[in-house]
Design a protein around this motif. Structure first.
Motif, PDB file in Angstrom:
ATOM      1  N   HIS A  41      10.307 -58.027 -60.986  1.00 25.46           N
ATOM      2  CA  HIS A  41      11.295 -57.046 -60.514  1.00 25.46           C
ATOM      3  C   HIS A  41      11.045 -56.768 -59.035  1.00 25.46           C
ATOM      4  CE1 HIS A  41      13.406 -52.925 -61.458  1.00 25.46           C
ATOM      5  NE2 HIS A  41      13.899 -53.510 -60.377  1.00 25.46           N
ATOM      6  N   HIS A  43      13.221 -56.537 -54.846  1.00 26.68           N
ATOM      7  CA  HIS A  43      14.496 -56.508 -54.112  1.00 26.68           C
ATOM      8  C   HIS A  43      14.358 -57.090 -52.715  1.00 26.68           C
ATOM      9  CE1 HIS A  43      16.539 -54.220 -57.224  1.00 26.68           C
ATOM     10  NE2 HIS A  43      15.354 -53.657 -57.424  1.00 26.68           N
ATOM     11  N   GLU A 111      19.441 -57.581 -61.282  1.00 32.37           N
ATOM     12  CA  GLU A 111      19.323 -56.265 -61.918  1.00 32.37           C
ATOM     13  C   GLU A 111      20.709 -55.746 -62.269  1.00 32.37           C
ATOM     14  OE1 GLU A 111      16.892 -53.315 -59.935  1.00 32.37           O
ATOM     15  OE2 GLU A 111      17.105 -51.910 -61.600  1.00 32.37           O
TER      16      GLU A 111
END
Ligand SMILES: [Zn+2]
Ligand SMILES: [Zn+2]
Length: 374
Positions: A41, A43, A111
């Protein structure tokens, strides 16, 4: 004299440099499986992160990770005036190109970014992120249909930060009907028990009650070094996946089989079936001998992992120096002494592992078999 001083100073400097460089996240393999450190996870500028995808790859190289998934928000695109981002697979493609021949495994991901329920969820091992989001200006795809599309693509979906205070002001993760339906339909396979800086007892309970993979992730938006204070000895949270092979398919299979452990701060979080083999592989008995002419046994433990183990003695013997808690520092040998009262070898010494949990307030127990050298 000056020369000795200079040598001493340069030794001190080089050992400090070494300490800073030794940032790789390291846990030993367990019988039958590789222990793969994965951050699933994160970004980039392709959603609300602050860096280009190559920086995520370079951070992962420095942290010695086995795999990452770049999971930019599908529905949240605050940089779209600067980076229109019409192709949602682009961040993954840039990351793969920048990785070159490095053994780091880069997994495709996105996501799904919805209000609660279902909240946010990561879809990884997908084949086309574009099919998971409506084009700009068009009506959003129904959330359930997005999870169905993830399944059609053969992807793995996990629930992100279920205790996030923007969606749960009390910080308590709650399984709602939509989550139950997704789990029952095999459309939701894991849950973040650790997200970024937070841990959730309730998320761990949900994972255990619903047979979901226990996941820990960085959810990094800025820089790993800054957020997790790597220079001060910190590390990002990761998921340790016990995989039959060191490949993307091996990680996918390990996740589907729920063979995962979250590593957060100094704590391992997982099921007993994974956590006990990992602790047993991490702490081994390097040697044991009696202190001359006494029945006090000195035992050397070797720690092959990054964890600073905190062990509470639950055996029938007491220690000669420590009280009932033994600390075993990472990547070192630690000696403790046991009053054996002249009992026969081998000694089965049991410990409660305080820096590991298998359920809220539940620590696993390990037993070390100690035999003397003579
Ligand atoms: Zn999120
Ligand atoms: Zn996120």
């Amino acid at each position: 004299m000056y020369r000795i001083l200079i040598i001493l100073i340069s030794l001190a400097v080089s050992s400090r440099v070494q300490a800073q460089q030794n940032r790789a996240i390291e846990f030993p393999d367990v019988p039958g499986y590789y222990t793969l450190a994965c951050d699933l996870h994160m970004h980039t500028v392709f959603s609300d992160g602050s860096v280009w995808p190559n920086i995520r790859v370079q951070e992962a190289h420095r942290d010695g990770l086995d795999a990452i998934a770049i999971t930019d928000h599908l529905e949240y695109q605050p940089h779209r005036h600067d980076i229109p981002n019409p192709d949602r697979n682009r961040a993954f493609d840039v990351a793969v190109n920048s990785n070159g021949d490095h053994p780091l495994i880069v997994i495709p991901g996105s996501e799904i970014t919805r209000s609660m329920p279902p909240g946010h969820a990561n879809a990884i091992f997908i084949t086309d992120a574009n099919a998971l989001v409506a084009p700009v200006g068009e009506e959003a795809i129904d959330a359930r249909e997005v999870f169905e599309e993830v399944a059609r693509q053969g992807g793995f979906a996990f629930w992100n930060h279920p205790a996030w205070t923007s969606q749960r002001s009390d910080g308590v993760a709650v399984l709602e009907n939509m989550h139950r339906e997704l789990i029952d339909a095999d459309l939701l396979h894991g849950i973040e028990v650790v997200n970024q800086f937070t841990y959730s007892d309730e998320a761990l309970e949900i994972a255990l009650a619903n047979n979901l993979a226990i996941i820990g992730t960085s959810d990094i938006h800025g820089l790993v070094d800054w957020d997790f204070e790597v220079a001060q000895g910190g590390h990002r949270p990761v998921t340790l996946v016990l995989a039959e092979e060191r490949t993307a398919e091996g990680i996918h299979e390990g996740l589907r089989a729920r063979r995962t452990i979250a590593w957060h701060r100094n704590t391992l979080i997982g099921r007993e079936s994974e956590i006990v083999p990992l602790i047993n592989a991490s702490i081994t008995v390097a040697g044991a001998e009696f202190r001359g002419g006494t029945s006090i046994l000195e035992v050397q433990l070797e720690n092959h992992s990054d964890a600073r183990f905190i062990l509470r003695n639950t055996s029938e013997w007491t220690f000669h120096e420590d009280i009932d808690i033994l600390e075993v520092s990472p990547h070192t040998t630690t000696t403790f002494s046991l009053k054996t009262l002249e009992q026969e070898t081998p000694y089965l010494i049991s410990f409660e592992v305080m820096n590991a949990i298998t359920a809220p307030n539940t620590h696993p127990e390990i037993t070390l078999t100690v035999t003397t050298n003579d």
